[in-house]
Structures are given as structure tokens and as C-alpha cells.
Design an enzyme around this catalytic site. Structure first.
Site, PDB file in Angstrom:
ATOM      1  N   GLN A 297      30.187  -2.966  10.953  1.00  0.00           N
ATOM      2  CA  GLN A 297      29.409  -3.865  10.095  1.00  0.00           C
ATOM      3  C   GLN A 297      30.116  -4.115   8.754  1.00  0.00           C
ATOM      4  OE1 GLN A 297      26.898  -5.851  10.504  1.00  0.00           O
ATOM      5  NE2 GLN A 297      26.722  -5.285  12.664  1.00  0.00           N
ATOM      6  N   SER A 298      31.436  -4.112   8.764  1.00  0.00           N
ATOM      7  CA  SER A 298      32.181  -4.276   7.518  1.00  0.00           C
ATOM      8  C   SER A 298      31.946  -5.644   6.874  1.00  0.00           C
ATOM      9  CB  SER A 298      33.673  -4.102   7.814  1.00  0.00           C
ATOM     10  OG  SER A 298      34.452  -4.566   6.727  1.00  0.00           O
TER      11      SER A 298
END
Ligand SMILES: *Cc1c(COP(=O)(O)O)cnc(C)c1O
Length: 343
Positions: free
Chosen positions: A79-80
Site C-alpha cells: 500500500q505504498s
């Protein structure tokens, strides 16, 4: 001191707004003898590309162009925010993006990608997901392997470190510090303290250096969302040293002005607890502001706790830097079950 910035690709809508958080200040800070809380809206750098990473990418992409690169390779969690912003910025500037991601479950791509990962795919990025162990043990080799892959196809790749945090990326927050100090002047005050979340350290490094370079007496306190205080003190030192070395800057950086609080990480990186979800709901309900459960929610929560305990009682004006992260709310939707009430 005036400073010569390197080339910059304009991608962000700057300056971002500086706004007072009147309702939260009145309810949670001023009654405890705490400061007036302001918020620097770096969640508004852009819509899809939103957040702090875009400021760093402005300098990183200009550097990629100068080196004749047509591909950006970078890395992060599944989920960067940094990878999502890189994927979109690459699309906008006509480059390819390859993302080396640390998969949560480690069993390849999820069937229905959510949040930032969904946007990565929409932006046309190539995504390689690796199990945690393999990612941690072999990240430098993964970068080399993919860079070689693109070279063999006749492309040229720039490898961007985690979070875009190094001597190049921190230009973004040096410029942000200059902008923020000017915002405050316009509002008629000099800030006593800046607050941000630290994940890879570059935002903190740029702000801390920037306050010194531009002659502000404000110190920057970063709330760690992973690792430890010692880790970030060292990381900020390294990023500033890299900046000084690469750009031949002789600035006398005062390392004693690096401040990190690691008391609010909770169970671990990207793992939030009930109180973090509640603080996110509080900011939404009192100020119409959306924090995220990985970075800004933890930093904001830590800041409010510390205000209550008198840590910032010497400050009149404190600025919280909202670094973005909205897309990270949705994959954690199940955490918010107790965050509102309906009649
Ligand atoms: C990456 C990120 C941070 C942390 O910034 P670093 O420069 O990596 O320390 C804070 N907030 C959000 C929303 C982020 O995506």
C-alpha cells in the site's frame, strides 16, 4: 540564506494551503495550555498523486530526465503511497514505472487490488510483488535485476530508494520548509514547532535541514511509524550528509536538532489500533480532514497525547504537516467499525 535548487519537474500544486485547526485546538490543546495547531495541507499537492512524495518526485524526475532515463524503478509496501505517486508521475511524464512491492500475504497479486495498489495498476505500472522475507533479504539485488532487465530492452532506469528519501529527494522538503515559513509569515506568526510522520525519514530530513537553512528557530519533531528513534536520527544524518556531498553544500547542520518520538508505532508498521481509528474519525468529524492509519493518523494521535501531557506547553503555534495517505484508509475499512454513531 538563499539556496540554489536543482532542476525541478512541476507536478505539485504549490504552495499548499496552511490552515488553522480551530475546533481541535479549542477542544484538545488550548485547555491543556497547549499551542494553537495549524495544518500544512500537503495532502493537497495533487489529487491522485497526492501527498508528500510528489514534492520529492519533482526533483527526482528532473534528475531522471537529465540522466536520459525513461524508466523509474522504486520499492515499498503493498500500500505504498510513494509507489502510487511514482506510478502516476511516471505516466504523466511519459516514463515507465516498475514497482518492487512487499506483499502482505506473499502469495502474489491480490484478486481485487485495493487502495494504492489499485491505482498502481490503473496507472499502468509494472508491479512485482515479493514475500516479506525475500524482499527484505534481497532488495538491492531485485533493483539490480530489474535495472538490468530494462537496460537489455534498450531502456534506461533510475532506481529510487524507499520513499524517495536520499540527498536528492530531500530537496522537496527543503523547498517545502521555505514555503511553509513564508506561509506562517503571511499569517503573522513564526512557528515554534513542526510535526510530521517519519517512515523513510526524507520528509523529516528536508524539514529539519530547511528550518536551519532558512534561519527558523522552529524544531521539527517526527513521530516514527516504524523502526526506532535511533534509526531515524541516523537516517536523517545520512540523508543530509548525502545532500551535502552530492551538491557540495558546506552548511553546518546541527544534528542535536533532530527529534524523533517512537512511542506511538503501536503493534507495527501499517498496523493501527482502535485509538488510531478513533483519532482519524475525530479529525474527520471536527475538521473535515482525512488522516490515514499508516502515517498521519499515528503522528496526529501521538501529537495530541503529547500535547495533553504538556510536552508542547512552551509552544504558541505548532504546524502539523499533513503528508497525505488517503488511499490507505480504504484497505483498512474494517478498523473503523466503532468510529461513528447513527441515530
Ligand atoms: C511516506 C509517507 C510519510 C513519511 O514520509 P517519509 O519521508 O517517508 O518519512 C508520511 N505520510 C505519508 C502519507 C506518507 O506516504
Amino acid at each position: 540564506m538563499s539556496i540554489q535548487y536543482p532542476a525541478r519537474e512541476r507536478l505539485a500544486n504549490l504552495p499548499t494551503p496552511l490552515q488553522p485547526l480551530d475546533r481541535i485546538s479549542e477542544q484538545f490543546s488550548l485547555p491543556h495550555g497547549g499551542p494553537k495547531i495549524w495544518i500544512k495541507r500537503d495532502d493537497l499537492t495533487e489529487s491522485a498523486m497526492s501527498g508528500n512524495k510528489l514534492r520529492k518526485l519533482e526533483f527526482i524526475i528532473a534528475e531522471a530526465r537529465a540522466r536520459g532515463c525513461n524508466t523509474l524503478i522504486t520499492c515499498g509496501g503493498e500500500q505504498s503511497n510513494h509507489c502510487r505517486a511514482t506510478a502516476l508521475a511516471a505516466a504523466k511524464t511519459g516514463m515507465k514505472a516498475h514497482l518492487i512491492l512487499r506483499g502482505g500475504s506473499g502469495t502474489g497479486a491480490p484478486e481485487t487490488p485495493d487502495g494504492n495498489l489499485l491505482v498502481d495498476y490503473l496507472a499502468g505500472a509494472q508491479v512485482s510483488l515479493y514475500p516479506m522475507r525475500e524482499y527484505v533479504d534481497t532488495l538491492p539485488q531485485l533493483f539490480e535485476q530489474w535495472a538490468r532487465f530494462y537496460e537489455q530492452q534498450g531502456d534506461r532506469a533510475l532506481c529510487i530508494p524507499t520513499g524517495g528519501s536520499d540527498g536528492l529527494g530531500i530537496w522537496g522538503y527543503l523547498l517545502a520548509a521555505e514555503e511553509l515559513l513564508e506561509d506562517c509569515r503571511r499569517e503573522g506568526f513564526a512557528p515554534d514547532r513542526l510535526i510530521c510522520a517519519s517512515g523513510s525519514g526524507g520528509t523529516q530530513a528536508g524539514l529539519t535541514l530547511g528550518c536551519q537553512v532558512f534561519g527558523s528557530s522552529a524544531d521539527v519533531t517526527a513521530y516514527a511509524v516504524c523502526d526506532s528513534t535511533d534509526y531515524f536520527i541516523d537516517k536523517v544524518r545520512q540523508d543530509v550528509a548525502d545532500w551535502a556531498h552530492r551538491y557540495r553544500q558546506a552548511f553546518p547542520f546541527d544534528e542535536s536538532r533532530i527529534h524523533v518520538i517512537d512511542d506511538y508505532i503501536g503493534p507495527g508498521y501499517a498496523i493501527a489500533t482502535e485509538e488510531i481509528y478513533q483519532t482519524i474519525a475525530l479529525a474527520a468529524q471536527l475538521e473535515g480532514i482525512l488522516l490515514d492509519p499508516v502515517y498521519t493518523g499515528k503522528a496526529f494521535h501521538g501529537m495530541l497525547q503529547d500535547i495533553k501531557q504538556g510536552k508542547y506547553s512552551g509552544c504558541k503555534n505548532l504546524v502539523f504537516v499533513h503528508t497525505g495517505g488517503q488511499f490507505g484508509v480504504f484497505p483498512q475499512r474494517t478498523g473503523f467499525q466503532n468510529s461513528w454513531s447513527q441515530q
